[in-house]
Design a protein around this motif. Structure first.
Motif, PDB file in Angstrom:
ATOM      1  N   GLU A  50      51.261  89.861 -13.865  1.00  0.00           N
ATOM      2  CA  GLU A  50      51.155  91.150 -13.184  1.00  0.00           C
ATOM      3  C   GLU A  50      52.420  91.434 -12.376  1.00  0.00           C
ATOM      4  OE1 GLU A  50      47.626  93.021 -10.617  1.00  0.00           O
ATOM      5  OE2 GLU A  50      48.852  91.610  -9.458  1.00  0.00           O
ATOM      6  N   ALA A  51      52.878  90.425 -11.623  1.00  0.00           N
ATOM      7  CA  ALA A  51      54.073  90.612 -10.794  1.00  0.00           C
ATOM      8  C   ALA A  51      55.292  90.916 -11.652  1.00  0.00           C
ATOM      9  CB  ALA A  51      54.318  89.357  -9.952  1.00  0.00           C
ATOM     10  N   GLU A  52      55.431  90.219 -12.788  1.00  0.00           N
ATOM     11  CA  GLU A  52      56.562  90.468 -13.681  1.00  0.00           C
ATOM     12  C   GLU A  52      56.515  91.888 -14.236  1.00  0.00           C
ATOM     13  OE1 GLU A  52      58.497  88.101 -17.408  1.00  0.00           O
ATOM     14  OE2 GLU A  52      56.438  88.807 -17.687  1.00  0.00           O
ATOM     15  N   ALA A  53      55.331  92.331 -14.685  1.00  0.00           N
ATOM     16  CA  ALA A  53      55.190  93.665 -15.261  1.00  0.00           C
ATOM     17  C   ALA A  53      55.487  94.748 -14.223  1.00  0.00           C
ATOM     18  CB  ALA A  53      53.785  93.849 -15.827  1.00  0.00           C
ATOM     19  N   ILE A  54      54.998  94.568 -13.005  1.00  0.00           N
ATOM     20  CA  ILE A  54      55.253  95.538 -11.955  1.00  0.00           C
ATOM     21  C   ILE A  54      56.740  95.596 -11.617  1.00  0.00           C
ATOM     22  CG2 ILE A  54      54.903  95.961  -9.475  1.00  0.00           C
ATOM     23  CD1 ILE A  54      51.985  95.156  -9.862  1.00  0.00           C
ATOM     24  N   GLN A  55      57.382  94.436 -11.601  1.00  0.00           N
ATOM     25  CA  GLN A  55      58.828  94.416 -11.354  1.00  0.00           C
ATOM     26  C   GLN A  55      59.581  95.197 -12.424  1.00  0.00           C
ATOM     27  OE1 GLN A  55      60.787  90.784 -12.165  1.00  0.00           O
ATOM     28  NE2 GLN A  55      62.767  91.450 -11.355  1.00  0.00           N
ATOM     29  N   ILE A  56      59.191  95.017 -13.696  1.00  0.00           N
ATOM     30  CA  ILE A  56      59.855  95.722 -14.801  1.00  0.00           C
ATOM     31  C   ILE A  56      59.663  97.227 -14.655  1.00  0.00           C
ATOM     32  CG2 ILE A  56      59.795  96.117 -17.304  1.00  0.00           C
ATOM     33  CD1 ILE A  56      58.927  93.107 -17.521  1.00  0.00           C
ATOM     34  N   ILE A  57      58.438  97.645 -14.363  1.00  0.00           N
ATOM     35  CA  ILE A  57      58.152  99.067 -14.208  1.00  0.00           C
ATOM     36  C   ILE A  57      58.988  99.667 -13.074  1.00  0.00           C
ATOM     37  CG2 ILE A  57      56.376 100.743 -13.552  1.00  0.00           C
ATOM     38  CD1 ILE A  57      54.346  98.900 -14.989  1.00  0.00           C
ATOM     39  N   ARG A  58      59.011  99.003 -11.934  1.00  0.00           N
ATOM     40  CA  ARG A  58      59.784  99.509 -10.792  1.00  0.00           C
ATOM     41  C   ARG A  58      61.272  99.523 -11.096  1.00  0.00           C
ATOM     42  NH1 ARG A  58      56.666  96.101  -6.023  1.00  0.00           N
ATOM     43  NH2 ARG A  58      54.924  97.544  -5.692  1.00  0.00           N
ATOM     44  N   VAL A 109      62.818  99.808 -14.044  1.00  0.00           N
ATOM     45  CA  VAL A 109      63.158 100.879 -14.987  1.00  0.00           C
ATOM     46  C   VAL A 109      63.088 102.242 -14.313  1.00  0.00           C
ATOM     47  CG1 VAL A 109      62.406 102.045 -17.100  1.00  0.00           C
ATOM     48  CG2 VAL A 109      62.489  99.546 -17.025  1.00  0.00           C
ATOM     49  N   VAL A 110      62.057 102.470 -13.521  1.00  0.00           N
ATOM     50  CA  VAL A 110      61.926 103.753 -12.821  1.00  0.00           C
ATOM     51  C   VAL A 110      63.062 103.937 -11.829  1.00  0.00           C
ATOM     52  CG1 VAL A 110      60.493 105.073 -11.214  1.00  0.00           C
ATOM     53  CG2 VAL A 110      59.441 103.913 -13.149  1.00  0.00           C
ATOM     54  N   GLY A 111      63.482 102.846 -11.175  1.00  0.00           N
ATOM     55  CA  GLY A 111      64.577 102.933 -10.219  1.00  0.00           C
ATOM     56  C   GLY A 111      65.917 103.219 -10.859  1.00  0.00           C
ATOM     57  N   GLU A 112      66.108 102.776 -12.109  1.00  0.00           N
ATOM     58  CA  GLU A 112      67.391 102.927 -12.792  1.00  0.00           C
ATOM     59  C   GLU A 112      67.506 104.227 -13.578  1.00  0.00           C
ATOM     60  OE1 GLU A 112      70.138 101.057 -13.126  1.00  0.00           O
ATOM     61  OE2 GLU A 112      69.610  99.283 -11.958  1.00  0.00           O
ATOM     62  N   ALA A 163      51.394 105.987  -3.430  1.00  0.00           N
ATOM     63  CA  ALA A 163      51.971 107.196  -4.028  1.00  0.00           C
ATOM     64  C   ALA A 163      51.445 107.355  -5.459  1.00  0.00           C
ATOM     65  CB  ALA A 163      53.494 107.096  -4.043  1.00  0.00           C
ATOM     66  N   PRO A 164      51.446 108.571  -5.991  1.00  0.00           N
ATOM     67  CA  PRO A 164      51.020 108.765  -7.384  1.00  0.00           C
ATOM     68  C   PRO A 164      52.052 108.216  -8.353  1.00  0.00           C
ATOM     69  CG  PRO A 164      51.848 110.824  -6.462  1.00  0.00           C
ATOM     70  CD  PRO A 164      51.804 109.845  -5.330  1.00  0.00           C
ATOM     71  N   ILE A 165      51.647 108.004  -9.581  1.00  0.00           N
ATOM     72  CA  ILE A 165      52.570 107.538 -10.621  1.00  0.00           C
ATOM     73  C   ILE A 165      53.648 108.604 -10.814  1.00  0.00           C
ATOM     74  CG2 ILE A 165      52.794 106.966 -13.067  1.00  0.00           C
ATOM     75  CD1 ILE A 165      49.942 105.874 -12.947  1.00  0.00           C
ATOM     76  N   PRO A 166      54.939 108.237 -10.701  1.00  0.00           N
ATOM     77  CA  PRO A 166      56.005 109.246 -10.668  1.00  0.00           C
ATOM     78  C   PRO A 166      56.558 109.643 -12.039  1.00  0.00           C
ATOM     79  CG  PRO A 166      56.927 107.106 -10.183  1.00  0.00           C
ATOM     80  CD  PRO A 166      55.457 106.883 -10.396  1.00  0.00           C
ATOM     81  N   PHE A 167      55.763 109.531 -13.075  1.00  0.00           N
ATOM     82  CA  PHE A 167      56.226 109.951 -14.394  1.00  0.00           C
ATOM     83  C   PHE A 167      55.034 110.399 -15.236  1.00  0.00           C
ATOM     84  CE2 PHE A 167      56.177 105.239 -14.123  1.00  0.00           C
ATOM     85  CZ  PHE A 167      55.062 104.973 -14.915  1.00  0.00           C
ATOM     86  N   PRO A 168      55.281 111.193 -16.270  1.00  0.00           N
ATOM     87  CA  PRO A 168      54.189 111.663 -17.123  1.00  0.00           C
ATOM     88  C   PRO A 168      53.791 110.611 -18.157  1.00  0.00           C
ATOM     89  CG  PRO A 168      56.249 112.579 -17.891  1.00  0.00           C
ATOM     90  CD  PRO A 168      56.582 111.800 -16.650  1.00  0.00           C
ATOM     91  N   VAL A 169      52.684 110.863 -18.833  1.00  0.00           N
ATOM     92  CA  VAL A 169      52.265 110.024 -19.955  1.00  0.00           C
ATOM     93  C   VAL A 169      52.388 110.850 -21.229  1.00  0.00           C
ATOM     94  CG1 VAL A 169      50.764 108.535 -18.600  1.00  0.00           C
ATOM     95  CG2 VAL A 169      49.828 110.629 -19.599  1.00  0.00           C
ATOM     96  N   LEU A 170      52.714 110.158 -22.319  1.00  0.00           N
ATOM     97  CA  LEU A 170      52.968 110.818 -23.604  1.00  0.00           C
ATOM     98  C   LEU A 170      52.062 110.205 -24.665  1.00  0.00           C
ATOM     99  CD1 LEU A 170      54.657 112.549 -25.633  1.00  0.00           C
ATOM    100  CD2 LEU A 170      56.311 110.655 -25.679  1.00  0.00           C
ATOM    101  N   HIS A 171      51.369 111.048 -25.403  1.00  0.00           N
ATOM    102  CA  HIS A 171      50.516 110.588 -26.501  1.00  0.00           C
ATOM    103  C   HIS A 171      50.941 111.267 -27.792  1.00  0.00           C
ATOM    104  CE1 HIS A 171      46.332 110.396 -28.586  1.00  0.00           C
ATOM    105  NE2 HIS A 171      47.102 109.393 -28.946  1.00  0.00           N
TER     106      HIS A 171
END
Length: 328
Positions: A41-49, A51-54, A82-90
């Motif tokens: 979980e910690a690794e996945a959250i780090q990756i998400i943050r 990528v969003v930061g970059e 805070a809310p999720i700062p990006f949209p979802v795509l299907h």
């Protein structure tokens, strides 16, 4: 310092803690150690943050399937409160299970997300794509996906690929570059040393990021059980009219009709993956709870895609060929 590094140091501290003193000292030390799911979980959250930061305009591929649901749950944790700062795509094939689409829409409304939908049917209607002779639409998703990425100028797209899912997935980096045509070159992968990720790209290119790359199907189900994440009901055992084709149980429906020689039966089944109705098979199973599914998947010797996805049986390199063209 990353969460994974912290977890490792905590584990080292705990194992090296002195055992003298009160009898509850080792228990207190053990309570500081993250278990396997905590580390993932910690690794996945780090990756998400990271990528969003970059990046400037990321998006998350969300089909309503369990892997994308887990990714969405991780993203919620990553940015809470805070809310999720990006949209979802299907990318909608037009042959999706109605239960999954209902779940998708309910989840988007509950979390207040912006949903972008790219429809394969629109491409068939205006002639940009043609229906395949075998009726399988999963292979038609690539062009709508790439067009949606270009239209919305997404420079990073989160996907739910896991290393145990399919052979081609294991060749993928956690952050994977796509060229100006949206294509993937397995021979042109960037090195990923430790937990350092490189999402940089030139204009016209974008990256795909896979936060749960190091998870297995069992990990996903253990996490769903621990976090009590709601899923579409198809994942749990239920009675359904099915018929057997190519070793799979396909549901009777408008997009998967039995042939003359195929017999319709009512069986207790569930779905390990919930893709296109025309190519996604069910498995016979009595598992009605997350705990029962964890035990069932742990004992399985077949991957979910190998056992239940007809489009992955076309050839040994079916998934890799589609990924090279720009598929998920």
């Amino acid at each position: 310092m990353s969460a994974v590094t912290i977890a490792t140091e905590q584990a080292t501290d705990a194992t090296s803690a002195p055992t003298t003193g009160t009898t509850d000292a080792p228990e207190a030390a053990d309570s500081r150690v993250l278990d396997q799911l905590d580390v993932l979980e910690a690794e996945a959250i780090q990756i998400i943050r990271e990528v969003v930061g970059e990046l400037e305009r990321p998006a998350l591929l969300f089909s309503g399937g369990k892997d994308s649901v887990v990714m969405l749950h991780l993203a919620t944790k990553a940015f809470w409160p805070a809310p999720i700062p990006f949209p979802v795509l299907h990318v909608d094939t037009g042959h999706n299970f109605p239960e999954v689409l209902d779940y998708r829409d309910e989840t988007v409304e509950r979390l207040g997300l912006r949903l972008e939908v790219a429809k394969v049917q629109d491409y068939l209607d205006d002639g940009r794509l043609r229906e395949r002779a075998d009726g399988l639409r999963n292979a038609l998703q690539t062009q709508p996906l790439l067009d949606a990425i270009n239209e919305h100028r997404f420079d990073g797209v989160f996907g739910g690929g896991r290393r145990d899912e399919e052979k081609a997935r294991a060749k993928e980096r956690i952050v994977s570059l796509r060229d100006e045509f949206g294509q993937w070159d397995p021979k042109n992968q960037r090195p990923e040393l430790w937990n350092l990720y490189n999402p940089r790209h030139r204009p016209g290119e974008h990256v795909r990021a896979f936060p749960i790359s190091n998870w297995t199907e069992v990990d996903v189900w253990r996490y769903i059980e621990r976090e009590d994440i709601p899923l579409a009901p198809l994942y749990y055992a239920h009675e359904r009219e099915v018929f057997q084709r190519d070793g799979m149980w396909l549901a009777v429906g408008p997009y998967s009709e039995p042939r003359e020689e195929e017999t319709v039966e009512t069986r207790l089944v569930r779905y390990r993956t919930v893709g296109d109705m025309s190519c996604t098979g069910a498995v016979e199973s009595p598992a009605r709870t997350n705990a029962e599914i964890v035990l069932e998947v742990s004992a399985s010797t077949l991957t979910e895609r190998g056992a239940t996805r007809a489009d992955d049986r076309i050839s040994e390199a079916a998934m890799e060929d589609r990924k090279k063209e720009g598929y998920f």
